[in-house]
Write an enzyme that holds these catalytic residues in place. Structure first.
Site, PDB file in Angstrom:
ATOM      1  N   GLY A 126       0.824  -1.204   0.000  1.00 17.14           N
ATOM      2  CA  GLY A 126       0.000   0.000   0.000  1.00 17.14           C
ATOM      3  C   GLY A 126       0.854   1.248   0.000  1.00 17.14           C
ATOM      4  CG  LEU A 127       3.557   3.949  -3.090  1.00 18.27           C
ATOM      5  CD1 LEU A 127       4.469   4.563  -2.042  1.00 18.27           C
ATOM      6  CD2 LEU A 127       4.392   3.483  -4.279  1.00 18.27           C
ATOM      7  N   PRO A 130      -5.076   8.804  -1.593  1.00 16.43           N
ATOM      8  CG  PRO A 130      -7.170   8.900  -0.544  1.00 16.43           C
ATOM      9  CD  PRO A 130      -5.793   8.326  -0.394  1.00 16.43           C
ATOM     10  N   GLY A 133      -0.188   9.876  -5.332  1.00 17.37           N
ATOM     11  CA  GLY A 133      -0.122   8.890  -6.404  1.00 17.37           C
ATOM     12  C   GLY A 133       1.277   8.945  -6.996  1.00 17.37           C
ATOM     13  CB  THR A 160      -3.168  -5.163  -6.508  1.00 14.13           C
ATOM     14  OG1 THR A 160      -3.319  -4.069  -7.400  1.00 14.13           O
ATOM     15  CG2 THR A 160      -3.475  -6.468  -7.247  1.00 14.13           C
ATOM     16  N   GLY A 345     -16.050  -4.510 -36.031  1.00 11.04           N
ATOM     17  CA  GLY A 345     -17.107  -4.393 -35.017  1.00 11.04           C
ATOM     18  C   GLY A 345     -17.092  -5.530 -34.014  1.00 11.04           C
ATOM     19  CD  GLU A 368       4.062  -2.535  -9.977  1.00 10.98           C
ATOM     20  OE1 GLU A 368       5.304  -2.574  -9.979  1.00 10.98           O
ATOM     21  OE2 GLU A 368       3.333  -3.519  -9.797  1.00 10.98           O
TER      22      GLU A 368
HETATM   23  C1  FAD Z   1      -5.977  -1.422 -10.984  1.00 10.54           C
HETATM   24  C2  FAD Z   1      -4.960  -0.683 -10.165  1.00 10.54           C
HETATM   25  C3  FAD Z   1      -4.137  -1.389  -9.306  1.00 10.54           C
HETATM   26  C4  FAD Z   1      -3.218  -0.693  -8.489  1.00 10.54           C
HETATM   27  N1  FAD Z   1      -2.488  -1.389  -7.565  1.00 10.54           N
HETATM   28  C5  FAD Z   1      -1.735  -0.691  -6.662  1.00 10.54           C
HETATM   29  C6  FAD Z   1      -1.094  -1.357  -5.569  1.00 10.54           C
HETATM   30  O1  FAD Z   1      -1.168  -2.583  -5.422  1.00 10.54           O
HETATM   31  N2  FAD Z   1      -0.390  -0.609  -4.665  1.00 10.54           N
HETATM   32  C7  FAD Z   1      -0.287   0.742  -4.777  1.00 10.54           C
HETATM   33  O2  FAD Z   1       0.341   1.368  -3.921  1.00 10.54           O
HETATM   34  N3  FAD Z   1      -0.868   1.414  -5.820  1.00 10.54           N
HETATM   35  C8  FAD Z   1      -1.588   0.720  -6.748  1.00 10.54           C
HETATM   36  N4  FAD Z   1      -2.210   1.396  -7.783  1.00 10.54           N
HETATM   37  C9  FAD Z   1      -2.059   2.846  -7.881  1.00 10.54           C
HETATM   38  C10 FAD Z   1      -1.223   3.322  -9.065  1.00 10.54           C
HETATM   39  O3  FAD Z   1       0.129   3.001  -8.858  1.00 10.54           O
HETATM   40  C11 FAD Z   1      -1.462   4.826  -9.224  1.00 10.54           C
HETATM   41  O4  FAD Z   1      -2.769   4.962  -9.753  1.00 10.54           O
HETATM   42  C12 FAD Z   1      -0.459   5.515 -10.123  1.00 10.54           C
HETATM   43  O5  FAD Z   1       0.820   5.538  -9.521  1.00 10.54           O
HETATM   44  C13 FAD Z   1      -0.853   6.956 -10.486  1.00 10.54           C
HETATM   45  O6  FAD Z   1      -1.246   7.696  -9.363  1.00 10.54           O
HETATM   46  P1  FAD Z   1      -2.645   8.507  -9.396  1.00 10.54           P
HETATM   47  O7  FAD Z   1      -3.678   7.540  -9.819  1.00 10.54           O
HETATM   48  O8  FAD Z   1      -2.819   9.192  -8.100  1.00 10.54           O
HETATM   49  O9  FAD Z   1      -2.463   9.549 -10.557  1.00 10.54           O
HETATM   50  P2  FAD Z   1      -1.811  11.018 -10.436  1.00 10.54           P
HETATM   51  O10 FAD Z   1      -0.479  10.925  -9.803  1.00 10.54           O
HETATM   52  O11 FAD Z   1      -2.801  11.953  -9.861  1.00 10.54           O
HETATM   53  O12 FAD Z   1      -1.599  11.375 -11.955  1.00 10.54           O
HETATM   54  C14 FAD Z   1      -2.598  11.943 -12.812  1.00 10.54           C
HETATM   55  C15 FAD Z   1      -1.909  12.347 -14.106  1.00 10.54           C
HETATM   56  O13 FAD Z   1      -0.934  13.378 -13.859  1.00 10.54           O
HETATM   57  C16 FAD Z   1       0.327  12.981 -14.333  1.00 10.54           C
HETATM   58  N5  FAD Z   1       1.380  13.555 -13.487  1.00 10.54           N
HETATM   59  C17 FAD Z   1       1.468  13.501 -12.133  1.00 10.54           C
HETATM   60  N6  FAD Z   1       2.577  14.119 -11.718  1.00 10.54           N
HETATM   61  C18 FAD Z   1       3.212  14.563 -12.822  1.00 10.54           C
HETATM   62  C19 FAD Z   1       4.421  15.298 -13.057  1.00 10.54           C
HETATM   63  N7  FAD Z   1       5.229  15.670 -12.066  1.00 10.54           N
HETATM   64  N8  FAD Z   1       4.759  15.572 -14.336  1.00 10.54           N
HETATM   65  C20 FAD Z   1       3.958  15.183 -15.370  1.00 10.54           C
HETATM   66  N9  FAD Z   1       2.809  14.490 -15.207  1.00 10.54           N
HETATM   67  C21 FAD Z   1       2.444  14.200 -13.964  1.00 10.54           C
HETATM   68  C22 FAD Z   1       0.296  11.462 -14.271  1.00 10.54           C
HETATM   69  O14 FAD Z   1       1.292  10.875 -15.101  1.00 10.54           O
HETATM   70  C23 FAD Z   1      -1.116  11.186 -14.740  1.00 10.54           C
HETATM   71  O15 FAD Z   1      -1.185  11.253 -16.129  1.00 10.54           O
HETATM   72  C24 FAD Z   1      -3.097   0.711  -8.618  1.00 10.54           C
HETATM   73  C25 FAD Z   1      -3.911   1.401  -9.524  1.00 10.54           C
HETATM   74  C26 FAD Z   1      -4.851   0.733 -10.269  1.00 10.54           C
HETATM   75  C27 FAD Z   1      -5.740   1.537 -11.185  1.00 10.54           C
END
Ligand code: FAD
Length: 385
Positions: A126-127, A130, A133, A160, A345, A368
């Protein structure tokens, strides 16, 4: 350092074993898993029995004693048939079990790595939160040391593997203090499932990977012993970056397998589907799409295996892992998009595998580390600040 990989007889036999398993045990259940979103316990337990859930871990800790290249091959072969099964294995090995393997104490390895590697329990990491990310350093979840116990408060999202009957433990990045320079001190602490104050929300409904278990977790005065700290206090950031280097190689392999599955479906379909009185595979426009897909997959497979071999060889591979993940995931999106196009289609219909591969592909550019984050890592590695 130059480092190439070798696919010897042992690796080829191993690939065949995993492919046979995926064909015989997983393929018959793929549609049902997609439609119901039910976690495939029978398949995951069988993967544990076969040693797939512990491929890169030493035998003395319950693992199969394989290397990272073998692990990448296994994930690729699983993804060729089903993305949910592949991500279950990937998150379990790269995120759930790896912190114990790389940074755990002897006691922690005996207690947790052994059942994880044996596939008796599933692990999670869990990294993401809200508000944290891509900006993983903005972790808000706190752990305060009170009378020999960590008291954890906060929320993790998109995690996950935590909510299945087999789920046993989650490792969390938590803020354990403030550094002298004013930055957050981040540490990794594990929390066994069932600990009071550890709450697991219902499964998310997702665009793809329907049968994979993804949930929000919250911690409400959740208390675990001080000894649940993994490695040294304050080293959580470094530890998860190391685990993520490995995880990115495995996600790249997952992308190669997903693309390979979509490609094979497309070749078969193009040979069967007739328009204008002839199989569409005889049209150069379709042939070129398939030729581009084959080339793209081959490049991605090669850079992925090479990054895996570098990890096995103990040489720095942060750049190569990011490149493999970036290229392979974007390749997978291109390939699955073209696979739907080749199917016309029919490719838009749920019962055609390419529509599932297409929806499974998108997350590979996000999880990741997004494609943007991979480009930031590569830019840093080539000397740009
Ligand atoms: C199905 C699924 C499984 C997952 N499993 C895990 C898990 O097991 N453990 C865990 O910890 N996480 C997990 N995640 C989380 C995943 O790693 C994050 O969703 C991902 O790292 C992106 O973070 P965010 O969703 O907050 O997007 P955000 O960080 O909010 O990004 C939104 C957009 O902004 C862009 N952005 C952000 N910062 C910058 C910057 N400095 N420069 C340019 N662009 C930028 C991003 O590239 C993206 O396009 C999972 C996600 C999903 C959907």
């Amino acid at each position: 350092m130059e480092l190439l990989y070798e696919l010897d007889d042992e690796k080829n036999l191993f690939r065949k074993t995993v492919r046979d398993f995926a064909e015989q045990e997983i393929r018959p259940q793929v549609e049902q898993m997609w439609d119901t979103g039910e976690f495939p316990y029978d398949i995951v337990r069988k993967m544990g029995d076969l040693g797939i859930l512990g491929i890169p871990f030493p035998e003395e800790y319950g693992g199969a004693g394989g290397d990272y290249l073998a692990y990448a091959i296994a994930v690729e072969e699983l993804a060729r048939v089903d993305g949910s099964c592949a991500i279950t294995v990937e998150a379990h090995i790269s995120l759930g079990a790896s912190p114990f393997h790389y940074f755990g104490s002897e006691e922690q390895k005996r207690e947790w790595l052994v059942p994880l590697a044996q596939g008796k329990i599933l692990g999670s990491f869990g990294l993401t939160e809200p508000e944290a990310g891509s900006d993983a350093g903005n972790t808000q979840t706190k752990a305060d040391l009170v009378n020999g116990e960590w008291v954890i408060n906060g929320t993790k999202c998109f995690i996950t593997n935590p909510g299945t009957e087999m789920s046993g433990v989650v490792t969390l990045t938590v803020v354990t203090g403030v550094r002298p320079n004013g930055k957050k001190e981040i540490s990794n602490i594990y929390v066994p499932k069932g600990t009071p104050g550890y709450n697991i929300a219902p499964k998310y409904k997702k665009m793809g990977w329907h049968a994979s278990d993804t949930r929000e977790l919250s911690f409400d005065d959740c208390r675990v012993p001080e000894s649940n700290l993994i490695g040294k206090r304050g080293e959580g950031f470094r530890q998860f970056l190391d685990c993520l280097d490995g995880g990115r190689i495995a996600i790249a392999a997952l992308a190669v397998g997903t693309a390979q599955g979509a490609f094979e479906e497309s070749v078969n379909y193009a040979k069967e589907r007739k328009q204008f009185g002839t199989p569409i595979a005889s049209f150069q426009a379709i042939q070129f799409k398939l030729a581009d897909m084959a080339t793209d997959i081959e490049i991605a497979r090669n850079i992925t295996y090479r990054a895996a071999a570098m990890r096995d060889g103990g040489v720095p591979h942060t750049k190569e892992a990011a490149m493999a993940k970036l290229f392979s995931s974007e390749m997978c999106m291109r390939t699955t998009t073209q696979a739907v196009q080749v199917h016309g289609g029919y490719g838009y219909m749920d019962e055609y595998a390419v529509s599932r591969f297409f929806r499974d592909a998108k997350i590979l550019e996000i999880g990741e580390g997004t494609s943007e984050v991979q480009r930031m890592v590569i830019a840093r590695e080539i000397g740009l600040r």
